[in-house]
Design a protein around this motif. Structure first.
Motif, short mmCIF file in Angstrom:
data_model
loop_
_atom_site.label_atom_id
_atom_site.label_comp_id
_atom_site.label_asym_id
_atom_site.label_seq_id
_atom_site.Cartn_x
_atom_site.Cartn_y
_atom_site.Cartn_z
N THR A 127 0.84 -1.20 0.00
CA THR A 127 0.00 0.00 0.00
C THR A 127 0.88 1.25 0.00
N LEU A 128 1.96 1.25 0.78
CA LEU A 128 2.87 2.40 0.84
C LEU A 128 3.62 2.61 -0.47
N THR A 129 3.88 1.57 -1.21
CA THR A 129 4.61 1.70 -2.48
C THR A 129 3.66 1.89 -3.65
N LYS A 130 2.43 2.19 -3.38
CA LYS A 130 1.40 2.46 -4.40
C LYS A 130 1.14 1.26 -5.30
N GLY A 131 1.49 0.09 -4.87
CA GLY A 131 1.22 -1.12 -5.64
C GLY A 131 -0.07 -1.75 -5.15
N ILE A 132 -1.18 -1.06 -5.29
CA ILE A 132 -2.46 -1.49 -4.76
C ILE A 132 -2.86 -2.87 -5.29
N PHE A 133 -2.71 -3.09 -6.62
CA PHE A 133 -3.11 -4.36 -7.21
C PHE A 133 -2.32 -5.51 -6.58
N TRP A 134 -0.97 -5.34 -6.52
CA TRP A 134 -0.13 -6.39 -5.96
C TRP A 134 -0.36 -6.54 -4.46
N GLY A 135 -0.68 -5.45 -3.81
CA GLY A 135 -1.00 -5.51 -2.39
C GLY A 135 -2.25 -6.35 -2.14
N ILE A 136 -3.26 -6.12 -2.96
CA ILE A 136 -4.51 -6.89 -2.84
C ILE A 136 -4.26 -8.36 -3.15
N MET A 137 -3.46 -8.64 -4.19
CA MET A 137 -3.16 -10.03 -4.56
C MET A 137 -2.39 -10.73 -3.44
N SER A 138 -1.46 -10.02 -2.82
CA SER A 138 -0.70 -10.61 -1.70
C SER A 138 -1.61 -10.93 -0.54
N VAL A 139 -2.53 -10.02 -0.27
CA VAL A 139 -3.47 -10.23 0.83
C VAL A 139 -4.36 -11.44 0.54
N VAL A 140 -4.84 -11.55 -0.68
CA VAL A 140 -5.69 -12.69 -1.05
C VAL A 140 -4.91 -14.00 -0.91
N PHE A 141 -3.67 -14.00 -1.40
CA PHE A 141 -2.84 -15.19 -1.29
C PHE A 141 -2.61 -15.58 0.17
N LEU A 142 -2.28 -14.63 1.01
CA LEU A 142 -2.03 -14.92 2.42
C LEU A 142 -3.29 -15.38 3.14
N ILE A 143 -4.44 -14.82 2.78
CA ILE A 143 -5.70 -15.27 3.38
C ILE A 143 -5.96 -16.73 3.01
N GLN A 144 -5.75 -17.06 1.75
CA GLN A 144 -5.94 -18.45 1.30
C GLN A 144 -4.98 -19.39 2.01
N LEU A 145 -3.73 -18.98 2.13
CA LEU A 145 -2.74 -19.80 2.83
C LEU A 145 -3.11 -19.99 4.29
N TYR A 146 -3.57 -18.95 4.93
CA TYR A 146 -4.01 -19.01 6.33
C TYR A 146 -5.17 -20.00 6.48
N GLN A 147 -6.14 -19.95 5.56
CA GLN A 147 -7.29 -20.86 5.63
C GLN A 147 -6.86 -22.30 5.42
N VAL A 148 -5.95 -22.53 4.51
CA VAL A 148 -5.46 -23.89 4.27
C VAL A 148 -4.78 -24.43 5.51
N LEU A 149 -3.93 -23.63 6.13
CA LEU A 149 -3.23 -24.09 7.33
C LEU A 149 -4.20 -24.33 8.49
N ASN A 150 -5.22 -23.53 8.60
CA ASN A 150 -6.21 -23.76 9.65
C ASN A 150 -7.00 -25.03 9.40
N ASN A 151 -7.27 -25.36 8.13
CA ASN A 151 -8.01 -26.58 7.81
C ASN A 151 -7.16 -27.82 7.98
N VAL A 152 -5.84 -27.70 7.85
CA VAL A 152 -4.95 -28.85 8.02
C VAL A 152 -5.08 -29.41 9.43
N GLY A 153 -5.16 -28.55 10.43
CA GLY A 153 -5.26 -29.01 11.81
C GLY A 153 -6.66 -29.26 12.30
N ALA A 154 -7.66 -29.11 11.42
CA ALA A 154 -9.05 -29.26 11.84
C ALA A 154 -9.37 -30.67 12.32
N ASP A 155 -8.69 -31.67 11.76
CA ASP A 155 -9.00 -33.06 12.14
C ASP A 155 -8.28 -33.51 13.40
N LEU A 156 -7.40 -32.70 13.93
CA LEU A 156 -6.62 -33.12 15.11
C LEU A 156 -7.50 -33.22 16.33
#
Length: 156
Positions: A127-156
């Motif tokens: 956001t600070l480097t004015k790369g709004i598109f890439w900032g949004i894409m990074s956020v989407v990627f990290l959200i997806q990664l976070y959800q995957v990691l949370n689902n990995v431990g769901a069966d424990l």
């Protein structure tokens, strides 16, 4: 090694062996291998798994054979000793599983915290480097990664 000492004077006429003060032992590294050991270190298999364990897996010179060799005359079998050994094995396995689950939850928590830090820092950086598109894409990627990691431990 899981073990429990049994004595004739504590068990009375239900005590199945001619040798007093034997210890019920269960092999933690081989499923349900229950055997008894006398004070001299001689081992007697209570079930077939213990026989395999003491003759093929962990060959033991003090293995004498099945526990039927030391039965009292009026005792048909040592089913109660076997059940005690099975319960000890089951309790040990449950404890082991609980420790594993606790460790996995700690790892999951650490990884989730690291991801959250990356999420916030990448959002600020892009956001600070004015790369709004890439900032949004990074956020989407990290959200997806976070959800995957949370689902990995769901069966424990």
């Amino acid at each position: 090694m899981i073990s429990k000492k049994i004595k004739e004077k504590e068990n009375g006429k239900d005590y199945p062996y001619t040798i007093d003060n034997v210890t019920i032992r269960v092999a933690e590294d081989y499923p349900n291998a229950v055997y008894v050991e006398d004070e001299s270190g001689n081992k007697y298999a209570v079930n077939g798994n213990a026989h395999v364990y003491l003759t093929k897996i962990k060959k033991d010179a003090q293995y004498k054979g099945y526990s039927s060799l030391i039965f009292k005359e009026n005792i048909a079998d040592d089913f109660a000793v076997l059940m005690c050994g099975m319960q000890m094995y089951s309790a040990a396995q449950s404890l082991k599983a609980a420790k594993h689950k606790k460790m996995m939850l700690k790892i999951k928590h650490i990884v989730s915290t690291i991801l959250l830090i990356f999420f916030v820092s990448s959002l600020l950086l892009f956001t600070l480097t004015k790369g709004i598109f890439w900032g949004i894409m990074s956020v989407v990627f990290l959200i997806q990664l976070y959800q995957v990691l949370n689902n990995v431990g769901a069966d424990l």
